[in-house]
Design a protein around this motif. Structure first.
Motif, PDB file in Angstrom:
ATOM      1  N   SER A  20       0.821  -1.208   0.000  1.00  0.00           N
ATOM      2  CA  SER A  20       0.000   0.000   0.000  1.00  0.00           C
ATOM      3  C   SER A  20       0.858   1.264   0.000  1.00  0.00           C
ATOM      4  CB  SER A  20      -0.941   0.008   1.209  1.00  0.00           C
ATOM      5  OG  SER A  20      -0.214   0.088   2.428  1.00  0.00           O
ATOM      6  N   PHE A  21       2.162   1.131   0.314  1.00  0.00           N
ATOM      7  CA  PHE A  21       3.075   2.272   0.319  1.00  0.00           C
ATOM      8  C   PHE A  21       3.953   2.313  -0.936  1.00  0.00           C
ATOM      9  CE2 PHE A  21       2.142   2.038   4.865  1.00  0.00           C
ATOM     10  CZ  PHE A  21       2.083   3.372   5.226  1.00  0.00           C
ATOM     11  N   PHE A  22       3.683   1.436  -1.894  1.00  0.00           N
ATOM     12  CA  PHE A  22       4.557   1.343  -3.072  1.00  0.00           C
ATOM     13  C   PHE A  22       4.674   2.685  -3.783  1.00  0.00           C
ATOM     14  CE2 PHE A  22       5.184   0.580  -7.659  1.00  0.00           C
ATOM     15  CZ  PHE A  22       6.405  -0.058  -7.603  1.00  0.00           C
ATOM     16  N   TYR A  23       5.913   3.098  -4.017  1.00  0.00           N
ATOM     17  CA  TYR A  23       6.194   4.347  -4.734  1.00  0.00           C
ATOM     18  C   TYR A  23       6.855   4.012  -6.064  1.00  0.00           C
ATOM     19  CZ  TYR A  23       8.586   8.625  -6.137  1.00  0.00           C
ATOM     20  OH  TYR A  23       9.058   9.695  -6.866  1.00  0.00           O
ATOM     21  N   GLY A  24       6.261   4.464  -7.140  1.00  0.00           N
ATOM     22  CA  GLY A  24       6.761   4.144  -8.468  1.00  0.00           C
ATOM     23  C   GLY A  24       7.801   5.130  -8.960  1.00  0.00           C
ATOM     24  N   SER A  25       9.040   4.988  -8.485  1.00  0.00           N
ATOM     25  CA  SER A  25      10.125   5.794  -9.041  1.00  0.00           C
ATOM     26  C   SER A  25      10.383   5.322 -10.475  1.00  0.00           C
ATOM     27  CB  SER A  25      11.400   5.619  -8.209  1.00  0.00           C
ATOM     28  OG  SER A  25      11.915   4.302  -8.362  1.00  0.00           O
ATOM     29  N   ARG A  26      11.261   6.014 -11.176  1.00  0.00           N
ATOM     30  CA  ARG A  26      11.571   5.593 -12.537  1.00  0.00           C
ATOM     31  C   ARG A  26      12.106   4.165 -12.555  1.00  0.00           C
ATOM     32  NH1 ARG A  26      13.670  10.787 -12.640  1.00  0.00           N
ATOM     33  NH2 ARG A  26      15.791   9.987 -12.324  1.00  0.00           N
ATOM     34  N   GLY A  27      13.007   3.885 -11.629  1.00  0.00           N
ATOM     35  CA  GLY A  27      13.581   2.548 -11.570  1.00  0.00           C
ATOM     36  C   GLY A  27      12.557   1.493 -11.202  1.00  0.00           C
ATOM     37  N   HIS A  28      11.708   1.790 -10.230  1.00  0.00           N
ATOM     38  CA  HIS A  28      10.706   0.816  -9.808  1.00  0.00           C
ATOM     39  C   HIS A  28       9.656   0.583 -10.893  1.00  0.00           C
ATOM     40  CE1 HIS A  28      12.527   1.729  -5.900  1.00  0.00           C
ATOM     41  NE2 HIS A  28      12.019   0.590  -5.477  1.00  0.00           N
ATOM     42  N   ARG A  29       9.291   1.635 -11.601  1.00  0.00           N
ATOM     43  CA  ARG A  29       8.328   1.465 -12.695  1.00  0.00           C
ATOM     44  C   ARG A  29       8.923   0.600 -13.804  1.00  0.00           C
ATOM     45  NH1 ARG A  29       7.477   7.070 -12.036  1.00  0.00           N
ATOM     46  NH2 ARG A  29       8.619   7.463 -13.976  1.00  0.00           N
ATOM     47  N   ARG A  30      10.206   0.819 -14.087  1.00  0.00           N
ATOM     48  CA  ARG A  30      10.853   0.036 -15.137  1.00  0.00           C
ATOM     49  C   ARG A  30      10.983  -1.432 -14.715  1.00  0.00           C
ATOM     50  NH1 ARG A  30      13.441   1.531 -19.687  1.00  0.00           N
ATOM     51  NH2 ARG A  30      15.054   0.155 -20.529  1.00  0.00           N
ATOM     52  N   ALA A  31      11.359  -1.651 -13.460  1.00  0.00           N
ATOM     53  CA  ALA A  31      11.467  -3.020 -12.959  1.00  0.00           C
ATOM     54  C   ALA A  31      10.105  -3.712 -13.002  1.00  0.00           C
ATOM     55  CB  ALA A  31      12.021  -3.020 -11.535  1.00  0.00           C
ATOM     56  N   MET A  32       9.050  -2.992 -12.614  1.00  0.00           N
ATOM     57  CA  MET A  32       7.702  -3.557 -12.664  1.00  0.00           C
ATOM     58  C   MET A  32       7.310  -3.878 -14.101  1.00  0.00           C
ATOM     59  SD  MET A  32       5.094  -4.549 -10.880  1.00  0.00           S
ATOM     60  CE  MET A  32       5.107  -3.730  -9.272  1.00  0.00           C
ATOM     61  N   ALA A  33       7.718  -3.024 -15.037  1.00  0.00           N
ATOM     62  CA  ALA A  33       7.409  -3.271 -16.447  1.00  0.00           C
ATOM     63  C   ALA A  33       8.079  -4.557 -16.926  1.00  0.00           C
ATOM     64  CB  ALA A  33       7.856  -2.082 -17.298  1.00  0.00           C
ATOM     65  N   TYR A  34       9.303  -4.798 -16.469  1.00  0.00           N
ATOM     66  CA  TYR A  34       9.995  -6.027 -16.841  1.00  0.00           C
ATOM     67  C   TYR A  34       9.266  -7.250 -16.282  1.00  0.00           C
ATOM     68  CZ  TYR A  34      14.216  -4.135 -19.022  1.00  0.00           C
ATOM     69  OH  TYR A  34      15.101  -3.545 -19.888  1.00  0.00           O
TER      70      TYR A  34
END
Length: 362
Positions: A20-34
């Motif tokens: 519930s605290f997940f923050y989508g930084s550029r790196g985290h968004r890219r990792a999630m996309a992978y």
């Protein structure tokens, strides 16, 4: 403790990963996309690495929150240094497959039967292995062999390997060539930059109803970034103490002075005064054993960034993040060495006693 004082609904900087605290930084968004790309491919391995505390586990848990249990059967396995057969049993247990008293061949058949039945039911099986750097080469090979299970031309199992940066080096070893051929995507999750650190702090505060109380000065945000080096877990640890310090000081504003005060306190807590005694670093075995039995906390001394810089003589170029990643290994090595030295010292003392007794007998 400080939540009510600042009008918050909960604790904003807890260390436990909470989707519930997940923050989508550029790196985290890219990792999630992978990861999502890997799910779409429905085969092979996806490898995600990152520094200690970079948010890998939170990333995985956030992905699991999105999955439809009617379509995907997911198993999350935290690896340790175990042999290959135990790895298969852990995989079976993660999927709820009975494996007690089964031989390895029967265990493989049971896992394959489960994967076939899952696919026949219109579902997909996903295995997520956290702390993958702890896998032995034999364990990795067993996971690769599981990826060979197919029904017609469809893979029965897909795996995500999540680990610390050293797993990237492990992947480049000659014995991993077959696994590398099965990796369809790989990504390294780095730290947040200054702007992302600022946004990350405000994001977590907003998740618990923050309305600007307390306020954070720009210089305070910059110092939090400097202290934490943009690693989310460190940001959480520092900010939690800052919030507590502001509460205890009845302050409604976080200044750079407060951040400096808190970071200094945290550094002092990591080093015990006794650990700075020169005897603790004496090359004599007896002195080293005495240092251990006296309760000198060598791990906490070496974990302190400032003390580490002095000991390493590396100055500003010292890489604290990489240093902390090796602490667990260093602690085990120190413990083993101290135990061995203690045994040698005890044997030497017994030998001296025996020799002295023999001399007196003559």
């Amino acid at each position: 403790m400080y939540e009510a004082y600042f009008g918050l609904r909960g604790k904003p900087f807890q260390l436990n990963p909470d989707p519930s605290f997940f923050y989508g930084s550029r790196g985290h968004r890219r990792a999630m996309a992978y990861l999502e790309y890997g799910l779409h491919q429905n085969e092979g391995f996806i490898v995600i690495t990152g520094e200690v505390g970079a948010g890998k586990t939170l990333l995985v848990r956030s992905l699991l929150e999105k999955l439809d249990p009617k379509k995907i059967v997911a198993a999350n396995l935290v690896s340790t240094q175990i042999d290959a057969d135990d790895t298969l049993r852990l995989v079976a247990a993660a999927f709820g497959i009975p494996s007690k008293h089964l031989t390895k061949s029967d265990l493989l058949l049971a896992i394959e039967a489960f994967l076939v039945s899952t696919t026949a039911a219109g579902k997909r099986a996903l295995l997520i292995v956290d702390e993958a750097q702890n896998l032995t080469p034999q364990a990795v090979e067993e996971l690769r062999m599981l990826s060979n299970f197919q029904l017609e031309d469809h893979a029965l199992l897909q795996s995500f390997l999540v680990g610390q940066p050293e797993f990237r080096a492990i992947m480049q070893s000659p014995e991993m060539v077959q696994l590398r051929q099965r990796v369809i995507a790989s990504y390294h999750l780095g730290p947040l930059d200054l702007q992302e650190t600022h946004a990350y702090i405000e994001h977590r505060l907003s998740c618990v109803g923050w309305k600007g109380n307390p306020s954070f000065d720009q210089e305070a945000m910059r110092e939090i970034f400097n202290v934490s080096q943009g690693i989310p877990r460190r940001i959480n640890a520092v900010c939690d103490r800052i919030m507590l310090g502001a509460f205890l000081g009845e302050q409604r504003r976080v200044s750079v002075d407060l951040v400096n005060q808190i970071s200094a306190e945290m550094r002092e807590e990591q080093v015990t005064p006794a650990a700075l005694q020169t005897d603790a670093f004496s090359p004599r075995p007896a002195a080293v054993v005495e240092a251990s039995t006296a309760g000198i906390d060598l791990q906490r001394l070496l974990a302190n960034p400032e003390a580490a810089k002095v000991l390493a003589g590396a100055g500003a170029a010292f890489d604290t993040a990489r240093f902390e990643e090796r602490l667990a290994v260093l602690e085990r090595t120190l413990s083993t060495t101290l135990n061995a030295l203690g045994q040698l010292l005890k044997a030497a003392q017994q030998q001296a006693t025996t020799t002295e007794s023999g001399g007196q007998g003559k």
